[in-house]
Design a protein around this motif. Structure first.
Motif, PDB file in Angstrom:
ATOM      1  N   SER A 134       0.855  -1.191   0.000  1.00 29.20           N
ATOM      2  CA  SER A 134       0.000   0.000   0.000  1.00 29.20           C
ATOM      3  C   SER A 134       0.888   1.238   0.000  1.00 29.20           C
ATOM      4  CB  SER A 134      -0.900  -0.001   1.232  1.00 29.20           C
ATOM      5  OG  SER A 134      -0.120   0.168   2.404  1.00 29.20           O
ATOM      6  N   SER A 135       0.316   2.383  -0.358  1.00 24.88           N
ATOM      7  CA  SER A 135       1.110   3.607  -0.446  1.00 24.88           C
ATOM      8  C   SER A 135       1.680   4.007   0.917  1.00 24.88           C
ATOM      9  CB  SER A 135       0.275   4.744  -1.033  1.00 24.88           C
ATOM     10  OG  SER A 135      -0.878   4.956  -0.261  1.00 24.88           O
ATOM     11  N   SER A 136       0.950   3.775   2.002  1.00 24.42           N
ATOM     12  CA  SER A 136       1.488   4.128   3.327  1.00 24.42           C
ATOM     13  C   SER A 136       2.666   3.229   3.696  1.00 24.42           C
ATOM     14  CB  SER A 136       0.398   4.061   4.401  1.00 24.42           C
ATOM     15  OG  SER A 136      -0.127   2.754   4.494  1.00 24.42           O
ATOM     16  N   THR A 137       2.593   1.950   3.353  1.00 21.51           N
ATOM     17  CA  THR A 137       3.709   1.035   3.620  1.00 21.51           C
ATOM     18  C   THR A 137       4.907   1.400   2.753  1.00 21.51           C
ATOM     19  OG1 THR A 137       2.161  -0.725   4.198  1.00 21.51           O
ATOM     20  CG2 THR A 137       4.416  -1.384   3.678  1.00 21.51           C
ATOM     21  N   GLN A 138       4.674   1.764   1.489  1.00 19.80           N
ATOM     22  CA  GLN A 138       5.760   2.203   0.610  1.00 19.80           C
ATOM     23  C   GLN A 138       6.461   3.418   1.195  1.00 19.80           C
ATOM     24  OE1 GLN A 138       4.637   2.939  -3.440  1.00 19.80           O
ATOM     25  NE2 GLN A 138       3.548   1.003  -3.629  1.00 19.80           N
ATOM     26  N   PHE A 139       5.685   4.361   1.711  1.00 18.76           N
ATOM     27  CA  PHE A 139       6.257   5.560   2.306  1.00 18.76           C
ATOM     28  C   PHE A 139       7.118   5.206   3.517  1.00 18.76           C
ATOM     29  CE2 PHE A 139       6.063   8.960   5.482  1.00 18.76           C
ATOM     30  CZ  PHE A 139       6.668   9.980   4.768  1.00 18.76           C
ATOM     31  N   GLU A 140       6.635   4.312   4.376  1.00 23.28           N
ATOM     32  CA  GLU A 140       7.400   3.909   5.559  1.00 23.28           C
ATOM     33  C   GLU A 140       8.708   3.238   5.175  1.00 23.28           C
ATOM     34  OE1 GLU A 140       4.991   1.550   8.181  1.00 23.28           O
ATOM     35  OE2 GLU A 140       3.369   3.006   8.148  1.00 23.28           O
ATOM     36  N   ILE A 141       8.662   2.360   4.188  1.00 21.71           N
ATOM     37  CA  ILE A 141       9.879   1.660   3.751  1.00 21.71           C
ATOM     38  C   ILE A 141      10.870   2.645   3.157  1.00 21.71           C
ATOM     39  CG2 ILE A 141      10.792   0.003   2.070  1.00 21.71           C
ATOM     40  CD1 ILE A 141       8.119  -1.548   2.427  1.00 21.71           C
ATOM     41  N   THR A 142      10.392   3.495   2.253  1.00 20.04           N
ATOM     42  CA  THR A 142      11.267   4.469   1.604  1.00 20.04           C
ATOM     43  C   THR A 142      11.861   5.434   2.618  1.00 20.04           C
ATOM     44  OG1 THR A 142       9.933   4.321  -0.404  1.00 20.04           O
ATOM     45  CG2 THR A 142      11.391   6.212  -0.211  1.00 20.04           C
ATOM     46  N   SER A 143      11.057   5.920   3.544  1.00 23.29           N
ATOM     47  CA  SER A 143      11.549   6.847   4.562  1.00 23.29           C
ATOM     48  C   SER A 143      12.611   6.206   5.442  1.00 23.29           C
ATOM     49  CB  SER A 143      10.393   7.336   5.436  1.00 23.29           C
ATOM     50  OG  SER A 143       9.485   8.080   4.678  1.00 23.29           O
ATOM     51  N   ALA A 144      12.407   4.944   5.805  1.00 20.91           N
ATOM     52  CA  ALA A 144      13.390   4.247   6.646  1.00 20.91           C
ATOM     53  C   ALA A 144      14.724   4.120   5.927  1.00 20.91           C
ATOM     54  CB  ALA A 144      12.863   2.877   7.043  1.00 20.91           C
ATOM     55  N   VAL A 145      14.685   3.764   4.650  1.00 18.87           N
ATOM     56  CA  VAL A 145      15.922   3.631   3.877  1.00 18.87           C
ATOM     57  C   VAL A 145      16.599   4.987   3.719  1.00 18.87           C
ATOM     58  CG1 VAL A 145      16.876   3.047   1.613  1.00 18.87           C
ATOM     59  CG2 VAL A 145      15.181   1.559   2.679  1.00 18.87           C
ATOM     60  N   LEU A 146      15.827   6.002   3.374  1.00 22.48           N
ATOM     61  CA  LEU A 146      16.402   7.335   3.191  1.00 22.48           C
ATOM     62  C   LEU A 146      16.979   7.873   4.494  1.00 22.48           C
ATOM     63  CD1 LEU A 146      13.815   8.995   0.784  1.00 22.48           C
ATOM     64  CD2 LEU A 146      16.061   8.047   0.235  1.00 22.48           C
ATOM     65  N   ASP A 147      16.303   7.628   5.608  1.00 26.68           N
ATOM     66  CA  ASP A 147      16.828   8.078   6.906  1.00 26.68           C
ATOM     67  C   ASP A 147      18.166   7.432   7.221  1.00 26.68           C
ATOM     68  OD1 ASP A 147      14.878   9.904   7.558  1.00 26.68           O
ATOM     69  OD2 ASP A 147      13.671   8.469   8.701  1.00 26.68           O
ATOM     70  N   ASP A 148      18.357   6.211   6.754  1.00 28.45           N
ATOM     71  CA  ASP A 148      19.605   5.507   7.036  1.00 28.45           C
ATOM     72  C   ASP A 148      20.751   5.934   6.139  1.00 28.45           C
ATOM     73  OD1 ASP A 148      18.878   4.047   9.205  1.00 28.45           O
ATOM     74  OD2 ASP A 148      18.520   2.190   8.118  1.00 28.45           O
ATOM     75  N   ILE A 149      20.467   6.304   4.888  1.00 27.01           N
ATOM     76  CA  ILE A 149      21.596   6.542   3.980  1.00 27.01           C
ATOM     77  C   ILE A 149      21.809   7.988   3.554  1.00 27.01           C
ATOM     78  CG2 ILE A 149      21.568   4.199   3.075  1.00 27.01           C
ATOM     79  CD1 ILE A 149      20.252   5.315   0.542  1.00 27.01           C
ATOM     80  N   LEU A 150      20.788   8.830   3.609  1.00 26.90           N
ATOM     81  CA  LEU A 150      21.010  10.215   3.172  1.00 26.90           C
ATOM     82  C   LEU A 150      21.793  10.993   4.222  1.00 26.90           C
ATOM     83  CD1 LEU A 150      17.651  11.268   1.499  1.00 26.90           C
ATOM     84  CD2 LEU A 150      19.801  10.669   0.414  1.00 26.90           C
ATOM     85  N   PRO A 151      22.711  11.849   3.781  1.00 24.92           N
ATOM     86  CA  PRO A 151      23.508  12.623   4.738  1.00 24.92           C
ATOM     87  C   PRO A 151      22.629  13.617   5.495  1.00 24.92           C
ATOM     88  CG  PRO A 151      23.943  13.353   2.505  1.00 24.92           C
ATOM     89  CD  PRO A 151      23.054  12.159   2.403  1.00 24.92           C
ATOM     90  N   LYS A 152      23.009  13.861   6.749  1.00 24.95           N
ATOM     91  CA  LYS A 152      22.266  14.795   7.602  1.00 24.95           C
ATOM     92  C   LYS A 152      23.132  16.018   7.903  1.00 24.95           C
ATOM     93  CE  LYS A 152      18.953  11.671   9.021  1.00 24.95           C
ATOM     94  NZ  LYS A 152      19.323  10.544   8.259  1.00 24.95           N
ATOM     95  N   ASN A 153      22.479  17.160   8.123  1.00 25.08           N
ATOM     96  CA  ASN A 153      23.207  18.357   8.527  1.00 25.08           C
ATOM     97  C   ASN A 153      23.307  18.385  10.061  1.00 25.08           C
ATOM     98  OD1 ASN A 153      20.711  19.251   9.477  1.00 25.08           O
ATOM     99  ND2 ASN A 153      20.349  20.579   7.726  1.00 25.08           N
ATOM    100  N   ASP A 154      23.814  19.477  10.620  1.00 26.26           N
ATOM    101  CA  ASP A 154      24.006  19.568  12.064  1.00 26.26           C
ATOM    102  C   ASP A 154      22.698  19.535  12.850  1.00 26.26           C
ATOM    103  OD1 ASP A 154      26.723  19.684  11.699  1.00 26.26           O
ATOM    104  OD2 ASP A 154      26.789  21.882  11.676  1.00 26.26           O
ATOM    105  N   ASN A 155      21.582  19.876  12.201  1.00 24.29           N
ATOM    106  CA  ASN A 155      20.280  19.863  12.861  1.00 24.29           C
ATOM    107  C   ASN A 155      19.602  18.495  12.789  1.00 24.29           C
ATOM    108  OD1 ASN A 155      20.541  22.629  13.346  1.00 24.29           O
ATOM    109  ND2 ASN A 155      19.597  23.137  11.386  1.00 24.29           N
ATOM    110  N   GLY A 156      20.246  17.520  12.158  1.00 25.33           N
ATOM    111  CA  GLY A 156      19.664  16.199  12.014  1.00 25.33           C
ATOM    112  C   GLY A 156      18.700  16.080  10.848  1.00 25.33           C
ATOM    113  N   GLU A 157      18.606  17.130  10.034  1.00 24.06           N
ATOM    114  CA  GLU A 157      17.748  17.100   8.852  1.00 24.06           C
ATOM    115  C   GLU A 157      18.570  16.637   7.656  1.00 24.06           C
ATOM    116  OE1 GLU A 157      16.730  21.188   8.749  1.00 24.06           O
ATOM    117  OE2 GLU A 157      15.165  21.012  10.265  1.00 24.06           O
ATOM    118  N   TRP A 158      17.886  16.171   6.612  1.00 23.11           N
ATOM    119  CA  TRP A 158      18.596  15.761   5.410  1.00 23.11           C
ATOM    120  C   TRP A 158      19.353  16.950   4.836  1.00 23.11           C
ATOM    121  CZ3 TRP A 158      13.923  12.901   2.837  1.00 23.11           C
ATOM    122  CH2 TRP A 158      13.706  11.711   3.517  1.00 23.11           C
TER     123      TRP A 158
END
Length: 84
Positions: free
Chosen positions: A7-31
């Motif tokens: 479902s679209s909500s499950t897709q969003f959760e999976i994608t967000s989890a992966v992006l949170d793990d691999i995308l670089p973060k700034n000093d504020n913890g944001e992407w």
């Protein structure tokens, strides 16, 4: 492919989890919007990508991580995780 069957909500959760793990973060913890130097790129690759996703398997941790861990055969393999 399997993500697209969710479902679209499950897709969003999976994608967000992966992006949170691999995308670089700034000093504020944001992407971060961008990496400013080659050194930052290498640091990000080492700390956030390579060390998280390419770690050697440990025999005895309760998970049979194939193909590097496999069923025991004589003195080879990981009997604890993968059996005989």
């Amino acid at each position: 492919v399997l993500t697209l069957q969710q479902s679209s909500s499950t897709q969003f959760e999976i994608t967000s989890a992966v992006l949170d793990d691999i995308l670089p973060k700034n000093d504020n913890g944001e992407w971060a919007d961008m990496l400013l130097s080659k050194a930052e790129v290498y640091k990000w690759l080492e700390e956030d990508v390579v060390s998280k996703f390419w770690t050697p398997p440990v025999c005895g941790d309760g998970r049979c991580e194939k193909p590097l861990e496999y069923e025991a055969f004589g003195r080879f393999g990981c009997r604890v995780d993968c059996g005989d």
